[in-house]
Design an enzyme around this catalytic site. Structure first.
Site, PDB file in Angstrom:
ATOM      1  N   LYS A 127       0.736  -0.901  -0.146  1.00  0.00           N
ATOM      2  CA  LYS A 127      -0.019   0.143   0.299  1.00  0.00           C
ATOM      3  C   LYS A 127       0.676   1.435   0.043  1.00  0.00           C
ATOM      4  O   LYS A 127       2.046   1.359   0.473  1.00  0.00           O
ATOM      5  CB  LYS A 127      -0.917   0.046   1.100  1.00  0.00           C
ATOM      6  CG  LYS A 127      -1.747  -1.203   1.254  1.00  0.00           C
ATOM      7  CD  LYS A 127      -3.018  -0.979   2.201  1.00  0.00           C
ATOM      8  CE  LYS A 127      -4.056  -2.071   2.428  1.00  0.00           C
ATOM      9  NZ  LYS A 127      -5.122  -1.947   3.215  1.00  0.00           N
ATOM     10  N   TYR A 183     -12.313  -2.022  -3.764  1.00  0.00           N
ATOM     11  CA  TYR A 183     -12.935  -2.102  -2.606  1.00  0.00           C
ATOM     12  C   TYR A 183     -14.554  -1.737  -2.443  1.00  0.00           C
ATOM     13  O   TYR A 183     -15.027  -1.552  -1.462  1.00  0.00           O
ATOM     14  CB  TYR A 183     -12.223  -1.011  -1.490  1.00  0.00           C
ATOM     15  CG  TYR A 183     -10.977  -1.392  -1.101  1.00  0.00           C
ATOM     16  CD1 TYR A 183     -10.530  -2.418  -0.270  1.00  0.00           C
ATOM     17  CD2 TYR A 183      -9.699  -0.557  -1.195  1.00  0.00           C
ATOM     18  CE1 TYR A 183      -9.512  -2.796   0.011  1.00  0.00           C
ATOM     19  CE2 TYR A 183      -8.510  -0.878  -0.827  1.00  0.00           C
ATOM     20  CZ  TYR A 183      -8.316  -2.079  -0.056  1.00  0.00           C
ATOM     21  OH  TYR A 183      -7.160  -2.222   0.197  1.00  0.00           O
ATOM     22  N   ASN A 224      -1.795   0.343   6.815  1.00  0.00           N
ATOM     23  CA  ASN A 224      -1.567  -0.994   7.277  1.00  0.00           C
ATOM     24  C   ASN A 224      -0.725  -1.709   6.291  1.00  0.00           C
ATOM     25  O   ASN A 224      -0.621  -3.103   6.377  1.00  0.00           O
ATOM     26  CB  ASN A 224      -2.712  -2.033   7.501  1.00  0.00           C
ATOM     27  CG  ASN A 224      -3.765  -2.250   6.534  1.00  0.00           C
ATOM     28  OD1 ASN A 224      -3.596  -1.820   5.563  1.00  0.00           O
ATOM     29  ND2 ASN A 224      -4.471  -3.383   7.001  1.00  0.00           N
ATOM     30  N   HIS A 242      -2.425  -5.321   1.499  1.00  0.00           N
ATOM     31  CA  HIS A 242      -3.551  -6.158   1.583  1.00  0.00           C
ATOM     32  C   HIS A 242      -3.578  -7.538   1.226  1.00  0.00           C
ATOM     33  O   HIS A 242      -2.578  -7.930   0.579  1.00  0.00           O
ATOM     34  CB  HIS A 242      -4.549  -5.469   0.391  1.00  0.00           C
ATOM     35  CG  HIS A 242      -5.714  -6.244   0.048  1.00  0.00           C
ATOM     36  ND1 HIS A 242      -6.720  -6.194   0.739  1.00  0.00           N
ATOM     37  CD2 HIS A 242      -5.806  -7.287  -0.926  1.00  0.00           C
ATOM     38  CE1 HIS A 242      -7.634  -7.120   0.174  1.00  0.00           C
ATOM     39  NE2 HIS A 242      -7.172  -7.638  -0.729  1.00  0.00           N
ATOM     40  N   GLU A 292      -9.625 -10.407  -7.699  1.00  0.00           N
ATOM     41  CA  GLU A 292      -8.888  -9.175  -7.272  1.00  0.00           C
ATOM     42  C   GLU A 292      -7.545  -9.393  -8.359  1.00  0.00           C
ATOM     43  O   GLU A 292      -7.082  -8.409  -8.779  1.00  0.00           O
ATOM     44  CB  GLU A 292      -8.476  -9.495  -5.881  1.00  0.00           C
ATOM     45  CG  GLU A 292      -9.591  -8.936  -4.828  1.00  0.00           C
ATOM     46  CD  GLU A 292      -8.949  -9.032  -3.331  1.00  0.00           C
ATOM     47  OE1 GLU A 292      -9.949  -8.773  -2.536  1.00  0.00           O
ATOM     48  OE2 GLU A 292      -8.124  -9.395  -3.036  1.00  0.00           O
TER      49      GLU A 292
END
Ligand code: CMP
Length: 142
Positions: free
Chosen positions: A11, A51, A116, A119, A130
């Site tokens: 990320k 998302y 975070n 993913h 995905e």
């Protein structure tokens, strides 16, 4: 492909902090092979589409704004033995790094539940969805 696959994204927080290489090294040391990888900077439509299942959640707008804040690195990972989705979620640790086990990628590199670091797909079905969201068949090595 012979093993099972999962989709990860390094990320924007981790890319910005210079941790892309460290995270790829940790992933490869844990026995995953990289089937596809690229660096992209998503716009709102692209991040929101990824998302989509979280669209009604209170954190959706913040999540999209964070995921469009800088470049990220999606990758398709294959694990020859075992279940790629489940074992990768163990490798990265809990969504909130405050709850992540010692030695996990989120414990080592993440800052908060939003920033975070990585993913990881939550099911085999979502891993396939995905992977094809980011990569065409031509971009995935056999
Ligand atoms: P990820 O595994 O990419 O999937 C959804 C993301 O939403 C999750 O990681 C978190 O980064 C982000 N997120 C932000 N706030 C929350 C929250 N309160 N609960 C769950 N996920 C959150």
């Amino acid at each position: 492909m012979n093993g099972t696959i999962t989709l990860t994204i390094i990320k924007p927080d981790a890319v910005e902090n210079g941790n892309t290489g460290n995270i790829i090294a940790a992933i490869q040391a844990a026995g995953y092979s990289i089937k596809a990888m690229k660096m992209i900077h998503m716009n709102e439509r692209e991040a929101g589409g990824f998302y989509d299942v979280h669209r009604e959640r209170p954190f959706f707008n913040d999540l999209v704004s964070f995921m469009t804040s800088g470049p990220c690195v999606p990758m398709v990972l294959e694990k020859a033995d075992g279940n790629a989705v489940a074992s990768f979620r163990e490798l990265i640790g809990a969504t909130n790094p405050a709850n992540a086990a010692e030695g996990t990628i989120r414990k080592r590199f993440a800052e908060s539940i939003e920033r975070n670091a990585v993913h990881g797909s939550d099911s085999d079905e979502n891993a396939l969805r995905e992977a094809s969201y980011f990569f065409s068949n031509l971009e995935m090595v056999g």
